[in-house]
Design an enzyme around this catalytic site. Structure first.
Site, PDB file in Angstrom:
ATOM      1  N   ASN A  79       0.661  -1.241  -0.163  1.00  0.00           N
ATOM      2  CA  ASN A  79      -0.265  -0.244  -0.031  1.00  0.00           C
ATOM      3  C   ASN A  79       1.115   1.158  -0.216  1.00  0.00           C
ATOM      4  OD1 ASN A  79      -1.434  -2.371   1.946  1.00  0.00           O
ATOM      5  ND2 ASN A  79      -2.736  -1.497   0.266  1.00  0.00           N
TER       6      ASN A  79
ATOM      7  N   VAL B 284       0.970   7.252  -0.722  1.00  0.00           N
ATOM      8  CA  VAL B 284       0.052   5.795   0.554  1.00  0.00           C
ATOM      9  C   VAL B 284      -0.660   5.792  -0.254  1.00  0.00           C
ATOM     10  CG1 VAL B 284      -0.287   5.758   2.832  1.00  0.00           C
ATOM     11  CG2 VAL B 284       1.694   6.721   2.403  1.00  0.00           C
ATOM     12  N   CYS B 285      -1.450   4.387   0.081  1.00  0.00           N
ATOM     13  CA  CYS B 285      -2.597   4.300  -0.754  1.00  0.00           C
ATOM     14  C   CYS B 285      -3.661   4.269   0.697  1.00  0.00           C
ATOM     15  CB  CYS B 285      -2.833   3.014  -1.354  1.00  0.00           C
ATOM     16  SG  CYS B 285      -4.461   2.257  -2.073  1.00  0.00           S
ATOM     17  N   LEU B 286      -4.654   4.806   1.245  1.00  0.00           N
ATOM     18  CA  LEU B 286      -4.800   4.900   2.503  1.00  0.00           C
ATOM     19  C   LEU B 286      -6.261   5.243   1.892  1.00  0.00           C
ATOM     20  CD1 LEU B 286      -4.952   3.858   5.127  1.00  0.00           C
ATOM     21  CD2 LEU B 286      -4.329   5.965   6.172  1.00  0.00           C
TER      22      LEU B 286
END
Length: 125
Positions: free
Chosen positions: A46, A53-55
């Protein structure tokens, strides 16, 4: 408002690592989420190699009632429960999904300072 935080997971694949994140909070906050990047190069499904950042709460699930603490909690969760279903690093996500033992070995190698595939990771443990 710009600042850094350090996350040191105490469990999971990334236990013992030290990960630095930068936060850029715009004048539109809390109506827009902060911009967050990981300064520490990390092998993670992620977080890509450029530190993006993949959030979900940093994108489509952001709401003005959320705050910086919520984001920090979410970042901690990424380290204790990496998500192979919404990856930025697709290679790491495939290994996590298909071969968790190899993923764990790759994380340890990267955190100790070493190569995973063609990519070198500086020591962060």
């Amino acid at each position: 408002m710009n600042f850094e935080i350090i996350i040191r997971p105490d469990e999971g694949y990334y236990m013992g690592g030290t990960f630095v994140f930068t936060f850029q909070v715009s004048a539109s906050y809390p109506h827009e989420p902060p911009k967050v990047k990981c300064k520490t190069k990390v092998y993670h499904p992620n977080i890509d190699l450029e530190g993006n950042v993949c959030l979900n709460i940093l994108r489509e699930d952001w709401k003005p009632v959320l705050n910086i603490n919520t984001v920090i909690y979410g970042l901690n969760l990424l380290f204790t429960q990496p998500n192979d279903e919404d990856p930025l690093n697709h290679e790491a996500a495939v290994v996590l999904r298909d071969n968790p033992k190899m993923f764990e070995a790759n994380v340890k190698r990267a955190m100790a300072g070493g190569y995973v595939g063609q990519h070198y990771f500086p020591r962060c443990a």
